[in-house]
Design a protein around this motif. Structure first.
Motif, PDB file in Angstrom:
ATOM      1  N   LYS A  48       0.643  -1.114  -0.051  1.00 29.31           N
ATOM      2  CA  LYS A  48       0.017  -0.101   0.069  1.00 29.31           C
ATOM      3  C   LYS A  48       0.910   1.328   0.041  1.00 29.31           C
ATOM      4  CE  LYS A  48      -3.316  -2.681   0.152  1.00 29.31           C
ATOM      5  NZ  LYS A  48      -4.090  -3.184  -0.984  1.00 29.31           N
ATOM      6  N   ILE A  49       2.325   1.214  -0.451  1.00 30.15           N
ATOM      7  CA  ILE A  49       3.046   2.305  -0.585  1.00 30.15           C
ATOM      8  C   ILE A  49       3.007   2.719  -2.051  1.00 30.15           C
ATOM      9  CG2 ILE A  49       5.145   3.114  -0.336  1.00 30.15           C
ATOM     10  CD1 ILE A  49       5.693   1.067   1.781  1.00 30.15           C
ATOM     11  N   GLN A  50       2.800   4.085  -2.473  1.00 22.69           N
ATOM     12  CA  GLN A  50       2.878   4.320  -3.772  1.00 22.69           C
ATOM     13  C   GLN A  50       4.134   4.077  -4.345  1.00 22.69           C
ATOM     14  OE1 GLN A  50       1.966   8.809  -3.841  1.00 22.69           O
ATOM     15  NE2 GLN A  50       0.396   8.646  -2.314  1.00 22.69           N
ATOM     16  N   LYS A  51       3.759   3.666  -5.725  1.00 23.13           N
ATOM     17  CA  LYS A  51       4.994   3.140  -6.821  1.00 23.13           C
ATOM     18  C   LYS A  51       6.064   4.243  -6.793  1.00 23.13           C
ATOM     19  CE  LYS A  51       5.815   1.537 -11.269  1.00 23.13           C
ATOM     20  NZ  LYS A  51       4.875   1.336 -12.515  1.00 23.13           N
ATOM     21  N   ARG A  52       5.696   5.625  -6.572  1.00 23.57           N
ATOM     22  CA  ARG A  52       6.926   6.867  -6.696  1.00 23.57           C
ATOM     23  C   ARG A  52       7.853   6.619  -5.505  1.00 23.57           C
ATOM     24  NH1 ARG A  52       5.629  11.989  -4.460  1.00 23.57           N
ATOM     25  NH2 ARG A  52       3.608  12.087  -3.561  1.00 23.57           N
ATOM     26  N   VAL A  72      10.695   7.238   5.910  1.00 23.91           N
ATOM     27  CA  VAL A  72      11.711   6.660   5.106  1.00 23.91           C
ATOM     28  C   VAL A  72      11.916   5.008   5.716  1.00 23.91           C
ATOM     29  CG1 VAL A  72      14.150   6.405   4.460  1.00 23.91           C
ATOM     30  CG2 VAL A  72      12.798   8.834   4.512  1.00 23.91           C
ATOM     31  N   ARG A  73      12.263   5.013   7.057  1.00 29.11           N
ATOM     32  CA  ARG A  73      12.465   3.846   7.857  1.00 29.11           C
ATOM     33  C   ARG A  73      11.106   2.986   7.672  1.00 29.11           C
ATOM     34  NH1 ARG A  73      16.975   4.110  10.961  1.00 29.11           N
ATOM     35  NH2 ARG A  73      16.258   2.412  12.204  1.00 29.11           N
ATOM     36  N   ALA A  74       9.904   3.371   7.859  1.00 34.42           N
ATOM     37  CA  ALA A  74       8.734   2.314   7.776  1.00 34.42           C
ATOM     38  C   ALA A  74       8.411   1.938   6.624  1.00 34.42           C
ATOM     39  CB  ALA A  74       7.532   3.554   8.220  1.00 34.42           C
ATOM     40  N   PHE A  75       8.674   2.880   5.477  1.00 36.59           N
ATOM     41  CA  PHE A  75       8.528   2.186   4.231  1.00 36.59           C
ATOM     42  C   PHE A  75       9.486   1.264   3.975  1.00 36.59           C
ATOM     43  CE2 PHE A  75       6.251   6.311   2.368  1.00 36.59           C
ATOM     44  CZ  PHE A  75       5.206   6.030   3.207  1.00 36.59           C
ATOM     45  N   ILE A  76      11.010   1.563   4.162  1.00 43.98           N
ATOM     46  CA  ILE A  76      11.943   0.506   3.982  1.00 43.98           C
ATOM     47  C   ILE A  76      11.645  -0.928   4.691  1.00 43.98           C
ATOM     48  CG2 ILE A  76      14.350  -0.147   4.512  1.00 43.98           C
ATOM     49  CD1 ILE A  76      14.899   2.840   3.968  1.00 43.98           C
ATOM     50  N   ARG A  77      11.034  -0.813   5.823  1.00 43.35           N
ATOM     51  CA  ARG A  77      10.520  -1.991   6.863  1.00 43.35           C
ATOM     52  C   ARG A  77       9.742  -2.730   5.990  1.00 43.35           C
ATOM     53  NH1 ARG A  77      10.955  -3.509  11.995  1.00 43.35           N
ATOM     54  NH2 ARG A  77      12.072  -1.726  12.669  1.00 43.35           N
ATOM     55  N   GLN A  78       8.490  -2.002   5.491  1.00 42.91           N
ATOM     56  CA  GLN A  78       7.237  -2.967   4.657  1.00 42.91           C
ATOM     57  C   GLN A  78       8.075  -3.439   3.254  1.00 42.91           C
ATOM     58  OE1 GLN A  78       4.497   0.826   5.567  1.00 42.91           O
ATOM     59  NE2 GLN A  78       3.362  -1.120   5.013  1.00 42.91           N
ATOM     60  N   TYR A  79       8.848  -2.576   2.548  1.00 46.23           N
ATOM     61  CA  TYR A  79       9.460  -3.113   1.459  1.00 46.23           C
ATOM     62  C   TYR A  79      10.260  -4.410   1.777  1.00 46.23           C
ATOM     63  CZ  TYR A  79      11.807  -2.848  -3.123  1.00 46.23           C
ATOM     64  OH  TYR A  79      12.215  -3.376  -4.439  1.00 46.23           O
ATOM     65  N   ALA A  80      10.872  -4.406   2.875  1.00 40.78           N
ATOM     66  CA  ALA A  80      11.996  -5.369   3.079  1.00 40.78           C
ATOM     67  C   ALA A  80      11.192  -6.805   3.541  1.00 40.78           C
ATOM     68  CB  ALA A  80      12.863  -5.173   4.397  1.00 40.78           C
ATOM     69  N   GLU A  81      10.330  -6.776   4.453  1.00 38.83           N
ATOM     70  CA  GLU A  81       9.435  -7.778   4.950  1.00 38.83           C
ATOM     71  C   GLU A  81       8.502  -8.189   3.402  1.00 38.83           C
ATOM     72  OE1 GLU A  81       7.107  -6.025   7.839  1.00 38.83           O
ATOM     73  OE2 GLU A  81       8.563  -6.259   9.625  1.00 38.83           O
ATOM     74  N   ALA A  82       8.112  -7.342   2.807  1.00 38.62           N
ATOM     75  CA  ALA A  82       7.433  -7.950   1.489  1.00 38.62           C
ATOM     76  C   ALA A  82       8.140  -8.742   0.534  1.00 38.62           C
ATOM     77  CB  ALA A  82       6.811  -6.994   0.740  1.00 38.62           C
ATOM     78  N   VAL A  83       9.576  -8.529   0.599  1.00 39.98           N
ATOM     79  CA  VAL A  83      10.501  -9.319  -0.186  1.00 39.98           C
ATOM     80  C   VAL A  83      11.248 -10.401   0.491  1.00 39.98           C
ATOM     81  CG1 VAL A  83      10.630  -7.782  -1.834  1.00 39.98           C
ATOM     82  CG2 VAL A  83      12.313  -7.626  -0.189  1.00 39.98           C
ATOM     83  N   GLY A  84      10.897 -10.666   1.751  1.00 41.43           N
ATOM     84  CA  GLY A  84      11.488 -11.727   2.466  1.00 41.43           C
ATOM     85  C   GLY A  84      12.790 -11.385   3.140  1.00 41.43           C
ATOM     86  N   LEU A  85      13.203 -10.025   3.358  1.00 42.41           N
ATOM     87  CA  LEU A  85      14.535  -9.687   4.161  1.00 42.41           C
ATOM     88  C   LEU A  85      14.103  -9.104   5.562  1.00 42.41           C
ATOM     89  CD1 LEU A  85      16.061  -7.658   1.276  1.00 42.41           C
ATOM     90  CD2 LEU A  85      16.504 -10.051   1.767  1.00 42.41           C
ATOM     91  N   ASP A  86      15.132  -9.147   6.398  1.00 40.43           N
ATOM     92  CA  ASP A  86      14.890  -8.857   7.710  1.00 40.43           C
ATOM     93  C   ASP A  86      15.377  -7.235   7.819  1.00 40.43           C
ATOM     94  OD1 ASP A  86      15.096  -8.230  10.247  1.00 40.43           O
ATOM     95  OD2 ASP A  86      16.532  -9.863  10.725  1.00 40.43           O
ATOM     96  N   PRO A  87      14.399  -6.324   8.087  1.00 40.76           N
ATOM     97  CA  PRO A  87      14.681  -5.105   8.013  1.00 40.76           C
ATOM     98  C   PRO A  87      15.738  -4.701   9.125  1.00 40.76           C
ATOM     99  CG  PRO A  87      12.339  -5.460   9.064  1.00 40.76           C
ATOM    100  CD  PRO A  87      12.978  -6.835   8.413  1.00 40.76           C
ATOM    101  N   GLU A  88      15.534  -5.312  10.371  1.00 42.35           N
ATOM    102  CA  GLU A  88      16.521  -4.660  11.385  1.00 42.35           C
ATOM    103  C   GLU A  88      18.149  -5.048  11.003  1.00 42.35           C
ATOM    104  OE1 GLU A  88      15.658  -3.295  14.079  1.00 42.35           O
ATOM    105  OE2 GLU A  88      13.565  -3.569  13.658  1.00 42.35           O
ATOM    106  N   GLU A  89      18.308  -6.232  10.212  1.00 44.38           N
ATOM    107  CA  GLU A  89      19.597  -6.481   9.381  1.00 44.38           C
ATOM    108  C   GLU A  89      19.898  -5.278   8.612  1.00 44.38           C
ATOM    109  OE1 GLU A  89      21.899  -9.563   6.554  1.00 44.38           O
ATOM    110  OE2 GLU A  89      19.890 -10.158   7.977  1.00 44.38           O
ATOM    111  N   LEU A  90      19.146  -4.836   7.825  1.00 46.87           N
ATOM    112  CA  LEU A  90      19.457  -4.037   6.902  1.00 46.87           C
ATOM    113  C   LEU A  90      19.557  -2.526   7.427  1.00 46.87           C
ATOM    114  CD1 LEU A  90      16.705  -4.623   4.080  1.00 46.87           C
ATOM    115  CD2 LEU A  90      19.155  -5.136   4.199  1.00 46.87           C
TER     116      LEU A  90
END
Length: 288
Positions: free
Chosen positions: A27-31, A50-68
């Motif tokens: 539900k994050i805008q494509k831009r 910025v941090r919230a969007f990166i967290r959602q992006y990472a979880e959706a593709v199977g990455l650990d946001p805390e590690e990133l």
């Protein structure tokens, strides 16, 4: 493109997700998704986003946001440096002041109401006690006699009733035990990286998925029919009756936040979740 953006984009492409798919999931805008991949954080609504969007992006593709966040700390803005505008603070202070004045204005009315209620309660107790004192003694004796007779009748009930209740409880317990699903036999057939294959034998195939944190979940059969494909959040649960299927694919985007049960038996992930946060599990079901 930053190193963080490059890693996120690679993970998205490995998951066969387009930016449109990712936009639908998060539900994050494509831009904003494009800006994250390019490291262009200037167009974001704020550093917190910025941090919230990166967290959602990472979880959706199977990455650990805390590690990133830890690995690419120098590329991600610190949300704690962002302060609220002074005008907003002043507006909130003014609202609190107005609320305090309203409370002071209605306080005398509240005190008068409480005093009136207190007087009414005292008068009610006074008249209630006076009525009790005037009750005829004969009526009190009759009430005591009726109570004693009721107690004697209860003591004379046959023990057979208790035995019948005990037998009924035993029958209900036996029925519950017979209704319990048979324990599934789960056998690990193969593992390869984050992918694994299990063989499950049983009278039915019931899969329960519960999450204690955010996780991307997919459940589909061998023909590609999807039963669910969505982001699950903390304290959510789903149950799937897949008894009529012979092959099922589970995609768990965040195994550390997800518990899977097969016919009531907790699944031990074939691959250590610390090694692969995302796991693709194929289940070959053989019905007894």
């Amino acid at each position: 493109m930053t190193e963080l953006g490059k890693r996120l984009k690679e993970a998205r492409e490995q998951s066969n997700m387009s930016l449109d798919d990712l936009q639908e999931i998060t539900k994050i805008q494509k831009r904003y998704l494009i800006a994250i991949e390019q490291g262009n954080y200037v167009i974001m609504p704020g550093k917190f986003y910025v941090r919230a969007f990166i967290r959602q992006y990472a979880e959706a593709v199977g990455l650990d946001p805390e590690e990133l966040f830890e690995q690419y700390a120098n590329e991600i803005p610190n949300a704690q440096q962002e302060e609220l505008p002074g005008e907003l603070s002043r507006v909130k202070s003014r609202q609190l002041s107005e609320q305090g004045e309203k409370v002071l204005n209605i306080l005398p009315k509240i005190l008068i109401g409480m005093l009136a209620v207190g007087v009414a309660v005292v008068l009610w107790f006074f008249f209630q006690n006076r009525t009790m004192d005037e009750q005829p003694q004969e009526q009190v004796i009759n009430e005591e006699t009726e109570f004693e007779q009721s107690e004697q009748a209860n003591e004379q009930q046959p023990e057979k009733q208790n035995e019948q209740q005990s037998e009924k409880q035993n029958e209900q317990q036996l029925e519950k035990e017979q209704e319990q699903p048979s324990t599934a036999m789960i056998k690990v057939v193969d593992t390869n990286g984050r992918k694994s294959t299990l063989e499950v034998t049983g009278e039915q195939l019931i899969i329960d998925i519960a999450t204690k944190g955010d996780a991307w979940i997919e459940v589909k059969n061998g023909k590609g029919k999807a039963f669910t494909r969505k982001m699950m959040y903390a304290n959510q649960a789903e149950t799937f009756d897949l008894t009529n299927e012979t092959e099922v694919l589970l995609v768990i985007g965040q195994t550390l936040n997800t518990e899977v049960e097969i016919n009531g038996q907790t699944l031990q992930y074939p691959v250590n979740p610390s090694d692969h946060v995302r796991q693709d599990i194929t289940i070959i079901y053989k019905k007894q």
